[in-house]
Design an enzyme around this catalytic site. Structure first.
Site, PDB file in Angstrom:
ATOM      1  N   CYS A  43      16.153  81.633   0.293  1.00 34.88           N
ATOM      2  CA  CYS A  43      15.959  82.415  -0.938  1.00 34.88           C
ATOM      3  C   CYS A  43      14.768  83.361  -0.815  1.00 34.88           C
ATOM      4  CB  CYS A  43      15.769  81.463  -2.121  1.00 34.88           C
ATOM      5  SG  CYS A  43      15.257  82.318  -3.611  1.00 34.88           S
ATOM      6  N   CYS A  48      17.642  85.786  -1.770  1.00 37.37           N
ATOM      7  CA  CYS A  48      17.526  86.326  -3.131  1.00 37.37           C
ATOM      8  C   CYS A  48      16.344  87.269  -3.327  1.00 37.37           C
ATOM      9  CB  CYS A  48      17.366  85.182  -4.141  1.00 37.37           C
ATOM     10  SG  CYS A  48      18.312  83.718  -3.769  1.00 37.37           S
ATOM     11  N   LYS A  51      16.346  90.516  -1.171  1.00 39.52           N
ATOM     12  CA  LYS A  51      17.541  91.245  -1.637  1.00 39.52           C
ATOM     13  C   LYS A  51      17.253  91.968  -2.951  1.00 39.52           C
ATOM     14  CE  LYS A  51      19.847  89.643  -4.557  1.00 39.52           C
ATOM     15  NZ  LYS A  51      20.752  88.530  -4.460  1.00 39.52           N
ATOM     16  N   TYR A 180      29.340  87.234  -3.022  1.00 43.16           N
ATOM     17  CA  TYR A 180      28.038  87.702  -3.510  1.00 43.16           C
ATOM     18  C   TYR A 180      27.360  88.643  -2.509  1.00 43.16           C
ATOM     19  CZ  TYR A 180      27.372  83.942  -7.084  1.00 43.16           C
ATOM     20  OH  TYR A 180      27.444  83.107  -8.164  1.00 43.16           O
ATOM     21  N   GLU A 184      26.802  92.643  -3.036  1.00 40.20           N
ATOM     22  CA  GLU A 184      25.421  93.085  -3.300  1.00 40.20           C
ATOM     23  C   GLU A 184      24.946  94.062  -2.229  1.00 40.20           C
ATOM     24  OE1 GLU A 184      23.726  89.288  -5.864  1.00 40.20           O
ATOM     25  OE2 GLU A 184      23.176  89.428  -3.769  1.00 40.20           O
ATOM     26  N   HIS A 441      19.253  96.124 -32.488  1.00 47.83           N
ATOM     27  CA  HIS A 441      19.774  97.479 -32.421  1.00 47.83           C
ATOM     28  C   HIS A 441      18.679  98.471 -32.051  1.00 47.83           C
ATOM     29  CE1 HIS A 441      22.560 100.686 -33.359  1.00 47.83           C
ATOM     30  NE2 HIS A 441      21.605 101.269 -34.054  1.00 47.83           N
ATOM     31  N   GLU A 446      24.041  93.986 -28.218  1.00 47.03           N
ATOM     32  CA  GLU A 446      24.446  93.734 -29.602  1.00 47.03           C
ATOM     33  C   GLU A 446      25.972  93.615 -29.709  1.00 47.03           C
ATOM     34  OE1 GLU A 446      23.929  97.055 -32.574  1.00 47.03           O
ATOM     35  OE2 GLU A 446      23.059  98.083 -30.852  1.00 47.03           O
TER      36      GLU A 446
HETATM   37  P1  NDP Z   1      30.716  83.702  -0.764  1.00 47.59           P
HETATM   38  O1  NDP Z   1      31.282  82.348  -0.676  1.00 47.59           O
HETATM   39  O2  NDP Z   1      30.247  84.213  -2.072  1.00 47.59           O
HETATM   40  O3  NDP Z   1      31.740  84.764  -0.202  1.00 47.59           O
HETATM   41  C1  NDP Z   1      32.291  84.646   1.064  1.00 47.59           C
HETATM   42  C2  NDP Z   1      33.316  85.740   1.232  1.00 47.59           C
HETATM   43  O4  NDP Z   1      33.785  85.751   2.574  1.00 47.59           O
HETATM   44  C3  NDP Z   1      34.514  85.556   0.333  1.00 47.59           C
HETATM   45  O5  NDP Z   1      34.891  86.811  -0.159  1.00 47.59           O
HETATM   46  C4  NDP Z   1      35.549  84.984   1.289  1.00 47.59           C
HETATM   47  O6  NDP Z   1      36.861  85.301   0.941  1.00 47.59           O
HETATM   48  C5  NDP Z   1      35.203  85.700   2.572  1.00 47.59           C
HETATM   49  N1  NDP Z   1      35.639  84.978   3.768  1.00 47.59           N
HETATM   50  C6  NDP Z   1      35.466  83.679   4.046  1.00 47.59           C
HETATM   51  N2  NDP Z   1      35.983  83.375   5.243  1.00 47.59           N
HETATM   52  C7  NDP Z   1      36.500  84.507   5.740  1.00 47.59           C
HETATM   53  C8  NDP Z   1      37.194  84.838   6.930  1.00 47.59           C
HETATM   54  N3  NDP Z   1      37.434  83.926   7.849  1.00 47.59           N
HETATM   55  N4  NDP Z   1      37.592  86.116   7.113  1.00 47.59           N
HETATM   56  C9  NDP Z   1      37.342  87.040   6.170  1.00 47.59           C
HETATM   57  N5  NDP Z   1      36.699  86.785   5.016  1.00 47.59           N
HETATM   58  C10 NDP Z   1      36.288  85.533   4.801  1.00 47.59           C
HETATM   59  O7  NDP Z   1      29.551  83.715   0.330  1.00 47.59           O
HETATM   60  P2  NDP Z   1      28.325  84.681   0.546  1.00 47.59           P
HETATM   61  O8  NDP Z   1      27.995  84.590   1.979  1.00 47.59           O
HETATM   62  O9  NDP Z   1      28.562  86.003  -0.058  1.00 47.59           O
HETATM   63  O10 NDP Z   1      27.197  83.950  -0.273  1.00 47.59           O
HETATM   64  C11 NDP Z   1      26.901  82.582   0.021  1.00 47.59           C
HETATM   65  C12 NDP Z   1      26.397  81.887  -1.193  1.00 47.59           C
HETATM   66  O11 NDP Z   1      25.066  82.303  -1.441  1.00 47.59           O
HETATM   67  C13 NDP Z   1      27.166  82.221  -2.469  1.00 47.59           C
HETATM   68  O12 NDP Z   1      28.236  81.353  -2.667  1.00 47.59           O
HETATM   69  C14 NDP Z   1      26.122  82.072  -3.535  1.00 47.59           C
HETATM   70  O13 NDP Z   1      26.138  80.754  -3.980  1.00 47.59           O
HETATM   71  C15 NDP Z   1      24.811  82.351  -2.823  1.00 47.59           C
HETATM   72  N6  NDP Z   1      24.327  83.698  -3.177  1.00 47.59           N
HETATM   73  C16 NDP Z   1      23.944  83.908  -4.460  1.00 47.59           C
HETATM   74  C17 NDP Z   1      23.489  85.135  -4.852  1.00 47.59           C
HETATM   75  C18 NDP Z   1      23.090  85.341  -6.275  1.00 47.59           C
HETATM   76  O14 NDP Z   1      22.871  84.369  -6.973  1.00 47.59           O
HETATM   77  N7  NDP Z   1      23.042  86.585  -6.749  1.00 47.59           N
HETATM   78  C19 NDP Z   1      23.398  86.254  -3.919  1.00 47.59           C
HETATM   79  C20 NDP Z   1      23.853  85.932  -2.584  1.00 47.59           C
HETATM   80  C21 NDP Z   1      24.301  84.695  -2.247  1.00 47.59           C
HETATM   81  P3  NDP Z   1      37.713  84.447  -0.135  1.00 47.59           P
HETATM   82  O15 NDP Z   1      37.141  84.787  -1.471  1.00 47.59           O
HETATM   83  O16 NDP Z   1      39.077  84.974   0.051  1.00 47.59           O
HETATM   84  O17 NDP Z   1      37.560  83.026   0.233  1.00 47.59           O
END
Ligand code: NDP
Length: 465
Positions: A43, A48, A51, A180, A184, A441, A446
């Site tokens: 983080c 986080c 980022k 995510y 982002e 407002h 709102e």
């Molecule tokens: P996520 O789980 O959010 O997203 C992973 C993405 O990769 C999904 O779109 C998934 O597709 C895709 N994917 C998985 N496997 C494959 C594959 N073999 N080939 C192609 N695409 C694939 O993970 P992130 O890495 O983005 O983030 C990890 C975690 O970190 C998040 O779950 C979140 O909890 C945390 N995070 C939180 C943030 C915040 O609070 N703002 C910011 C960044 C991270 P599909 O949907 O089809 O499974």
């Protein structure tokens, strides 16, 4: 004199591990903590916090454009990547220092080393080449980005581990994933002026979110010039023929893209390999996540696991909360289970998402009667800026009890709104409670207390009206 070197040994110096170590040490317990990379964990060091700093940086390009409508002439602007990275690194080092200071002020022993289990009460400190004993052990080692090892050329791609340390701003980037991190960073790079392409295997980005948010965010990202290619995966990645370090990305649809950088943002896996779990007898899921009970205890009674290494909600505040519950339970004789219900979350996309509770599809599976309140509008600021950007607010209400099941916001300040909405939902707010709340407002939020009539109803899974 205890038979152990430590009352508690924490493996992993991220948000969850540091919180537990600091709290236990401040209660007078003998605590040791080991971190193999940098204190603060994902983080703070490469997640986080940096980022969000980059999100702020990337907003300026639009702010300069929007300023014109309000009478400002901001002149020519120029973005310097290395200034941002240097400033960001300074801030991250400051925060890392605070994490260490909190631990040392509480008189925890801080180790800069990889640590692995050697038994149920034994931890080997790799750099120090010695073994310490502990009455209790907390595993808080988090996760690491998936690198799609089976993909030819995956080693040429960066992940969220490397993106914060690029020495040069890429002129173009292809980002794989639709979660995510992918969303982002697509918005960050586009805002900073990098030509950005997002490639996602599904038909809508951000799978677990409400469909209206997913669809509207996609539309807004496209308006900002981000190319989004759906239902497509990478086939292979190679060095381009240009000899300038750029890459050639070949996609499953047969297209090729020449790009400066390619980024894998396809999820994360727990860092549990070679951690000595077998020696200690700690059980894992096939995914590698450590199996824990409702108190975060593993199958070995003196070993606990919190945060992303356990398969719960992989968010920083949740890891911290799990640690605090562990301290209550184990050190304060106050058994407390973490509460994973109604966890609000923000996606720092542009526009931003803030959400708490059930999306419409999830709610349909659980409730026969739903009332849906939906508003999509041009925020006041853009009446003068001229920007063609929509804001979206959606409230999902149980048609039988009037309880608000979910609220979803897309637009400026959505993350901040989600925090406050979460308090209302945690308190069991009904739609009538929203209705009798006076509007502030003029604000965008709102709208959340002035949507008096449902946009449509769902009865027995069918949309009415
Ligand atoms: P996520 O789980 O959010 O997203 C992973 C993405 O990769 C999904 O779109 C998934 O597709 C895709 N994917 C998985 N496997 C494959 C594959 N073999 N080939 C192609 N695409 C694939 O993970 P992130 O890495 O983005 O983030 C990890 C975690 O970190 C998040 O779950 C979140 O909890 C945390 N995070 C939180 C943030 C915040 O609070 N703002 C910011 C960044 C991270 P599909 O949907 O089809 O499974």
């Amino acid at each position: 004199m205890s038979e152990y070197d430590y009352d508690l040994f924490v493996i992993g110096g991220g948000s969850g591990g540091v919180r537990a170590g600091r709290l236990a040490a401040s209660m007078g317990c003998k605590v040791g903590i080991a971190e193999e990379y940098r204190y603060g964990g994902t983080c703070v060091i490469r997640g986080c916090v940096p980022k969000k700093l980059m999100v702020y940086a990337s907003h300026f390009s639009e702010s300069f454009e929007d300023a014109k409508g309000f009478g400002w002439n901001v002149g020519e602007s120029h973005f310097d990547w290395s200034t941002l990275i240097t400033s960001k690194d300074l801030e991250i080092s400051r925060l890392e220092g605070l994490y260490r200071k909190g631990l040392s002020n509480a008189e925890a022993d801080i180790f800069d080393t990889r640590a692995v289990l050697e038994g149920k009460n034994l931890v080997r400190l790799i750099n120090d080449d010695r073994v310490v004993s502990a009455k209790r052990i907390l595993i808080a080692v988090g996760g690491t980005p998936w690198r799609l090892d089976g993909l030819t050329g995956s080693q040429l791609c960066i992940t969220s581990d490397e993106v914060f340390q690029l020495t040069k701003q890429p002129r173009s980037i292809v980002i794989f994933g639709g979660g995510y991190v992918a969303v982002e960073f697509a918005c960050i790079f586009a805002g900073l002026g990098t030509k950005t392409t997002l490639v996602y295997r599904g038909d809508k980005i951000l799978r677990s979110f409400d469909n209206d948010l997913r669809e509207t965010l996609r539309e807004e990202m496209v308006k900002k010039g981000i190319q989004i290619i759906l239902e497509t995966t990478p086939e292979h990645i190679s060095q381009s023929e240009h000899g300038d370090g750029s890459l050639k990305v070949t996609l499953s649809n047969g297209d090729t893209i020449d790009t400066d950088q390619a980024m894998l943002a396809v999820g994360r896996k727990p860092l549990t390999d070679q951690l000595g779990l077998e020696q200690a007898g700690v059980e894992r899921k096939p995914s590698g996540h450590i199996i824990v009970d409702e108190y975060s205890r593993t199958n070995v009674e003196n070993i606990w696991a919190v945060g992303d290494v356990s398969d719960r909600v992989p968010l920083t505040p949740v890891a911290i909360h799990e640690s605090m519950c562990f301290i209550e339970t184990e050190f304060k004789n106050n058994p407390t289970t973490p509460d994973h219900d109604l966890v609000a979350t923000a996606v720092f996309s542009q526009p931003e998402i803030g959400t708490v509770g059930l999306g419409e599809d999830e709610a349909r599976e659980k409730y026969a009667k739903l009332d849906i309140f939906l508003a999509k509008f041009r925020p006041m600021k853009h009446t003068l800026s001229g920007r063609d950007e929509k804001m979206l607010m959606k409230i999902i209400v149980c048609g039988e009890t009037d309880i608000v099941l979910g609220v979803h916001v897309l637009g400026e300040g959505a993350g901040e709104m989600a925090q406050l909405l979460a308090i209302a939902l945690k308190s069991g707010a009904t739609k009538s409670d929203f209705d009798r709340t006076m509007a502030v407002h003029p604000t965008a939020s709102e709208e959340l207390v002035t949507m008096y009539n449902p946009s449509y109803r769902i009865r027995g899974g069918k949309r009415i009206g």
